[in-house]
Enzyme design. Structure first.
Site, PDB file in Angstrom:
ATOM      1  N   LYS A  70       1.147  -1.325   0.030  1.00 20.21           N
ATOM      2  CA  LYS A  70       0.525  -0.219  -0.200  1.00 20.21           C
ATOM      3  C   LYS A  70       0.811   0.816  -0.354  1.00 20.21           C
ATOM      4  O   LYS A  70       1.120   2.253  -1.246  1.00 20.21           O
ATOM      5  CB  LYS A  70      -0.656   0.236   1.392  1.00 20.21           C
ATOM      6  N   ASP A 121      -6.955   0.876   0.828  1.00 19.60           N
ATOM      7  CA  ASP A 121      -6.788   1.569   2.439  1.00 19.60           C
ATOM      8  C   ASP A 121      -8.308   0.950   2.716  1.00 19.60           C
ATOM      9  O   ASP A 121      -9.040  -0.008   2.136  1.00 19.60           O
ATOM     10  CB  ASP A 121      -6.312   2.961   2.424  1.00 19.60           C
TER      11      ASP A 121
END
Length: 269
Positions: free
Chosen positions: A140, A158
């Site tokens: 991420k 997320d």
């Protein structure tokens, strides 16, 4: 904002959605989000790849606003990886304390800064395979840095992104890497980074976790989960956040085209 009347009509039992129909619906949602949020952008303040990398590591388990309020003093004290690698851990911890989990984050920041100094000549690498070797950096964080500091397309999974793509039935996956792979397959690579911004913007402003503002949602007619939140338009409008609700944004230094107010510095909320 488009009418949500179509979403209020009584629906007959839905047939299984074909792959082609799913791709078309997903891409239409992306196009409509692009109209709603033409100013979508990363909501972390940064002036360099290193600053974005540090800010993204700090953003775990806290808001981008809190990170943005914390990093000015942090980058003033440690402007380069070499400076941060040599930081006194206790001093660094105190500077980043407002972001939470400050001991673990300080350890990651010193470790990744040392790795940048020792293995990458003090520069943030522009490859995912290199970024994920840094302490505290996963896919991420790597995709955030690649997409926004290097222009390399990537999906940022997320909590907001995962929540919305499951509500929209783009995927049923819970694992972030599987979500990333399945959503990447729905869109051309050129759309990945901006898609991430638009979805995250929408999740923060309209499609909240506990009480989504369904009645004020501009893509309600396309949403198979319409009705999970507040459907009354007036009540839903009161749930809108940030610039959609007439409130301040998360960045102290937002882009020039951002239609909302900048956030206030730490201690001035």
């Amino acid at each position: 904002m488009k009418s949500v009347k179509a979403a209020n009509r009584k629906k007959s039992p839905a047939k299984p959605e074909s792959r082609t129909a799913l791709v078309r619906r997903a891409r239409r949602i992306n196009r409509e989000l692009a109209e709603v949020y033409p100013y979508a952008h990363p909501e972390l303040d940064f002036d360099s790849p290193f600053q974005l990398l540090v800010a993204t590591v700090l953003s775990a388990q806290t808001t981008d606003l809190r990170v943005n309020q914390t990093t000015p003093a942090l980058f003033a004290a440690y402007p380069t990886p070499e400076d941060m690698a040599a930081a006194d851990p206790e001093k660094l911890e105190q500077l980043i304390r407002p972001t939470g989990f400050f001991r673990a984050k300080a350890k990651s920041l010193i470790g990744l800064s040392a790795a940048l100094r020792d293995r990458f000549g003090g520069e943030v690498p522009g490859r995912l395979a290199d970024l994920v070797t840094l302490p505290g950096v996963g896919r991420k964080t790597a995709n955030v840095v690649l997409g926004n500091a290097f222009g390399v397309p990537g999906i940022t999974v997320d909590t907001h992104f995962g929540r919305l793509v499951r509500r929209w039935k783009w995927t049923e996956a819970q694992d972030a890497e599987k979500v990333e792979a399945e959503i990447c397959a729905l869109f051309p690579k050129s759309e990945w980074t901006m898609l991430s911004h638009r979805v995250i913007f929408h999740g923060r402003r309209v499609c909240h976790s506990r009480r989504p503002a369904c009645g004020a949602c501009p893509i309600a007619p396309l949403c198979p989960s319409y009705g999970e939140g507040e459907t009354d338009p007036e009540k839903a409008k009161k749930l809108l956040k940030y610039e959609m609700g007439g409130q301040r944004g998360q960045r102290l230094k937002p882009p020039p085209d951002y239609p909302g107010l900048p956030a206030r510095p730490l201690g001035a909320e």
